[in-house]
Structure formats: structure tokens, C-alpha cells
Design an enzyme around this catalytic site. Structure first.
Site, mmCIF file in Angstrom:
data_model
loop_
_atom_site.group_PDB
_atom_site.id
_atom_site.type_symbol
_atom_site.label_atom_id
_atom_site.label_comp_id
_atom_site.label_asym_id
_atom_site.label_seq_id
_atom_site.Cartn_x
_atom_site.Cartn_y
_atom_site.Cartn_z
ATOM 1 C CE LYS A 116 110.536 54.204 119.322
ATOM 2 N NZ LYS A 116 111.324 53.267 120.140
ATOM 3 N NE ARG A 128 106.853 53.655 123.900
ATOM 4 C CZ ARG A 128 107.615 54.736 123.802
ATOM 5 N NH1 ARG A 128 107.436 55.591 122.830
ATOM 6 N NH2 ARG A 128 108.564 54.960 124.675
ATOM 7 N NE ARG A 157 118.655 57.345 124.161
ATOM 8 C CZ ARG A 157 117.476 56.817 123.825
ATOM 9 N NH1 ARG A 157 117.004 56.988 122.613
ATOM 10 N NH2 ARG A 157 116.779 56.128 124.697
HETATM 11 P P1 AMP Z 1 110.701 57.724 124.341
HETATM 12 O O1 AMP Z 1 111.537 58.955 124.243
HETATM 13 O O2 AMP Z 1 109.820 57.539 123.137
HETATM 14 O O3 AMP Z 1 111.505 56.494 124.668
HETATM 15 O O4 AMP Z 1 109.691 57.945 125.578
HETATM 16 C C1 AMP Z 1 110.174 58.142 126.896
HETATM 17 C C2 AMP Z 1 109.079 57.835 127.901
HETATM 18 O O5 AMP Z 1 107.955 58.706 127.699
HETATM 19 C C3 AMP Z 1 108.499 56.433 127.815
HETATM 20 O O6 AMP Z 1 109.278 55.466 128.510
HETATM 21 C C4 AMP Z 1 107.118 56.641 128.436
HETATM 22 O O7 AMP Z 1 107.199 56.736 129.848
HETATM 23 C C5 AMP Z 1 106.729 58.018 127.902
HETATM 24 N N1 AMP Z 1 106.025 57.887 126.588
HETATM 25 C C6 AMP Z 1 106.440 58.353 125.372
HETATM 26 N N2 AMP Z 1 105.553 58.064 124.402
HETATM 27 C C7 AMP Z 1 104.546 57.378 125.006
HETATM 28 C C8 AMP Z 1 103.341 56.783 124.542
HETATM 29 N N3 AMP Z 1 102.972 56.816 123.247
HETATM 30 N N4 AMP Z 1 102.543 56.176 125.464
HETATM 31 C C9 AMP Z 1 102.881 56.116 126.767
HETATM 32 N N5 AMP Z 1 104.011 56.642 127.275
HETATM 33 C C10 AMP Z 1 104.843 57.271 126.405
#
Ligand code: AMP
Length: 223
Positions: free
Chosen positions: A20, A95, A134
Site C-alpha cells: 500500500k 481500517r 522491508r
Molecule cells: P501502517 O503503516 O499503515 O501499517 O500502520 C502502522 C500502525 O499504525 C498500525 O499497525 C496501527 O497500530 C496504526 N494505524 C495506522 N492507521 C490506522 C488506522 N486507520 N486505524 C487504527 N490504527 C492505525
């Protein structure tokens, strides 16, 4: 030829490690719109040790999701900034179903049309390879993969020679919890957007460059 404008906000769905961030970055650059990554926003808060960062840190380290209210409030503030007036791309939000419902209200209030969701469909084997391989540049945020997209010089960014770091939540036990959270809370969004006829699915298993090309073609038509 200048890129076509986005007719509606885009959002990227898919499990952690689907690509993503990489794809959102490339597609946002192509259409000249901001990429709004809630994960990056949280990591930035954690790095600055802000009040929000101190709240989110432990939750993120366990691979769980931050509360719907916190993340929706952060997005509400972000999409009202002037750089979003010409459109934007959401990466990692919504999410959960409550977040998707909240987004509908936020977009309507701000005068935007409903979003188009892009779902990256990726096999389990690719996910694990992408998550464990990554590496992210500590300076510019560029994403590499030591298997699929290695930097020219080991451990250094091709753009600015910044140090390449591993994300704290890419450890195997945390990855497992993040995948669980995805299955339970995020996957239902596929049906949510399919029901609204606002979903495009793409096979995310191909190389990042090939996928970007195909996505751009598709979105030039659909978005
Ligand atoms: P990501 O970089 O998108 O994988 O996000 C890393 C972490 O940030 C996730 O595992 C969540 O703990 C938090 N996070 C990011 N976006 C969201 C969201 N829309 N809702 C809840 N937690 C989020």
C-alpha cells in the site's frame, strides 16, 4: 502529457505488506495529490514523542489498531488543509467499518465525492516476504525491499544515502497480530466498498513497478 485529475479521493485497502505504502506514494506523485498515510503520521508522532505519539506507541508495538476516534480526528484535520483541495489519497485509513462510515461523513461535510477503494490482493507468501524484507529510509521515507527492490548500496537510500531502517512492528510476532487485526477488522471493508460499487481489485503479487504502471492506467479511467 499532464496526468488526468482525480475525480474522487482514493483509498488503498489490503493487508499489511501488500505494498500500500509503495503504491500509494507512486500513484499520489503521478496525480500530484498528497498521500495521507495514517501509519506515517503515527510514526512521526511517536518519533516526536507528542501526546498522541505517547498514546499510540504501545498500541502500535503490539500490532493492534489505534482507536477509531483518534485516527478519524487526525484524518479530519488533515483533509481540511489546503493541499487536499485538489484531491488526495488515503493510505492505511479507513481500517475499520466505523472509520469508513466516519470518512463518508467527513468527505460529505468537506464537499468531496465518495471515495474509490483500491484493494491490493496479495498471497500470504508475498506478504511475509515483503514485511520481513522491508527497509525504509530514515530521511525521505522511500521504501525498499532487500529481496524485491534492494538499494544500490546495502543499508543506504539511493536518493539521499539516508540510513535504511526496519520498522519496529515488522517483527514476526507483531506481524502475526497485525495480520489478525486485518482479518477481523479491515477485511470487511472490501464488502463495504463493493456494496457501494466503489471497489477496484488488483493483483498485488506482481513487481512493484509493473503494478504501479497498471494501477495508473486503471485509475486514469476509473477515478
Ligand atoms: P501502517 O503503516 O499503515 O501499517 O500502520 C502502522 C500502525 O499504525 C498500525 O499497525 C496501527 O497500530 C496504526 N494505524 C495506522 N492507521 C490506522 C488506522 N486507520 N486505524 C487504527 N490504527 C492505525
Amino acid at each position: 502529457m499532464p496526468a488526468k485529475k482525480l475525480a474522487r479521493p482514493l483509498l488503498f485497502l489490503g493487508p499489511p505488506g501488500a505494498g500500500k505504502g509503495t503504491q500509494a506514494r507512486a500513484v499520489a506523485a503521478h496525480f500530484g495529490v498528497p498521500q495521507i498515510s495514517t501509519g506515517d503520521m503515527f510514526r512521526d508522532h511517536v518519533a516526536r514523542s507528542s501526546a498522541l505519539g505517547r498514546q499510540a506507541k504501545a498500541v502500535m508495538e503490539r500490532g493492534e489498531l489505534v482507536s477509531d476516534d483518534i485516527v478519524s480526528g487526525m484524518v479530519a484535520e488533515r483533509i481540511r488543509r489546503p493541499d487536499c483541495a485538489g484531491g488526495f489519497l488515503l493510505d492505511g485509513f479507513p481500517r475499520t467499518v466505523p472509520q469508513a462510515e466516519r470518512l463518508e461523513t467527513l468527505l460529505a461535510e468537506a464537499g468531496f465525492p465518495g471515495p474509490l477503494a483500491v484493494n491490493l490482493e496479495v498471497s500470504y507468501t508475498s506478504l511475509i516476504r515483503r514485511l520481513t524484507g522491508r527497509r525504509t529510509c530514515a530521511v525521505c521515507g522511500e521504501i525498499y525491499n532487500i529481496y524485491e527492490r534492494p538499494p544500490q548500496q546495502e543499508g543506504r537510500c539511493d536518493r539521499d544515502a539516508g540510513e535504511l531502517t526496519e520498522r519496529a512492528d515488522d517483527r514476526e510476532d507483531v506481524v502475526r497480530e497485525r495480520l489478525n487485526e486485518y482479518e477481523r477488522k479491515t477485511k470487511p471493508l472490501i464488502e463495504f466498498y463493493r456494496h457501494r460499487k466503489a471497489l477496484v481489485g488488483v493483483n498485488g503479487d506482481e513487481s512493484p513497478e509493473a503494478l504501479t504502471g497498471r494501477l495508473i492506467q486503471l485509475l486514469e479511467k476509473a477515478a
